[in-house]
Design a protein around this motif. Structure first.
Motif: not given
Length: 331
Positions: A313, A316-317, A321
């Motif tokens: 992670i 950008d994620t 998440f």
């Protein structure tokens, strides 16, 4: 067939009139035993309880404070007639006997961390050596020109801890794949780019964990990256850096999905983290134990491993998440 030692002990306990003897009349009961108390395990508990609600079965999640308490929990569950137990062993090399005795009495699997020398039916979780190498990849991204690295972890007795740490080291030193390799924690390791100063443990003592980072900053003012491999390590690293006025000056790479770690990624103070899926650990463990109790042996993998893949992670994620994690927890 139940182990006669446990049957005899159970009879003595019940004859003494102690509460909790025997199984509940309303149906099967299963237990998930963690290796400690942490936010990671709160997520696994939510998954186990969700499975229990869906299946209409009784689920107990127990969080011990150390190996002695974990042993007592396992013994008690067997005496009470649990229909299945999932456990994350704290010290598998020294828990083989109690695990084997419990496995002879009921369906027993390991989750999150394995006890490969025991009679457990199989292990459910990530390949921790590969996950460690994924963590090492994040360190390389955060510190592309190399530098000094310190590793922080709760304990090294656990199978997952040994493999995870070794994966980080082997990735940074560009070694071949070998999950059986083990470098002494106090040994300084280096190649032409990275110098791994050592590995500091805290035995789940948060005060000690923060002090480990404080001491590292004092001894190594040129520290390039701090790597926290248990869920509570990255938050303690961030707390230490904030106190020292060094947030953003020392790179941080984490493991697992503590809120502080995810917020640190969004704030730019943590480069990234490798996450497991504790919700699925809890949920799938109970689902599988129930299937086994119903006589479905097709859920047992031939190779003894059910892989729940790890993920990296980054900024950008992280937000997506985190939102998904909160939805699973009903937040």
């Amino acid at each position: 067939m139940r182990n006669t030692r446990w049957m005899g002990l159970a009879a003595v306990v019940c004859a003494a009139g102690l509460a909790g003897c025997g199984k509940k009349d309303e149906g099967p009961s299963y237990a998930f035993v963690t290796n400690g108390v942490a936010s990671f395990w709160d997520i696994a508990k939510s998954g186990a309880e969700a499975a229990g609600q869906e299946l209409g079965v009784d689920v107990t999640v127990l969080m011990p404070n150390g190996v002695v308490e974990q042993k007592q929990m396992i013994e008690d569950l067997v005496i009470r007639g649990a229909d299945g137990i999932a456990i994350s062993p704290i010290d598998p090399d020294n828990q083989t006997e109690v695990i084997n005795e419990a496995a002879a009495a009921t369906n027993l699997i390991t989750a999150d961390s394995d006890a490969p020398k025991s009679d457990r039916m199989f292990y459910l979780g990530v390949d921790n050596y590969e996950a460690g190498r994924m963590c090492g990849q994040l360190v390389k991204e955060a510190l592309p020109d190399g530098g000094k690295v310190m590793i922080f972890i709760g304990r090294l007795e656990q199978d997952n801890a040994k493999r995870r740490r070794q994966g980080v080291i082997d990735e940074l030193l560009d070694r071949s794949m070998d999950p059986t390799r083990f470098d002494p924690p106090a040994e300084v390791l280096k190649n032409d780019k990275y110098e791994i100063l050592g590995t500091l443990t805290d035995q789940f003592d948060r005060v000690r964990g923060k002090q480990n980072m404080d001491d590292t900053l004092t001894a190594h003012p040129d520290l390039g990256c701090a790597v926290g491999l248990f869920v509570f390590n990255p938050p303690l690293i961030l707390e230490s850096l904030k106190s020292a006025g060094k947030l953003g000056q020392v790179k941080v790479v984490g493991f697992d999905e503590a809120d502080e770690t995810l917020q640190g990624i969004l704030d730019g103070h943590v480069h990234g983290t490798v996450v497991q899926n504790p919700f699925e650990y809890g949920k799938r463990s109970i689902e599988i134990l129930h299937a086994l109790n119903q006589g479905d042996t097709s859920v047992v993998p031939e190779d003894g491993f059910i892989n729940v893949p790890a993920r990296q992670i980054r900024k950008d994620t992280a937000e997506a998440f985190w939102a998904d994690l909160k939805s699973k927890l009903g937040e």
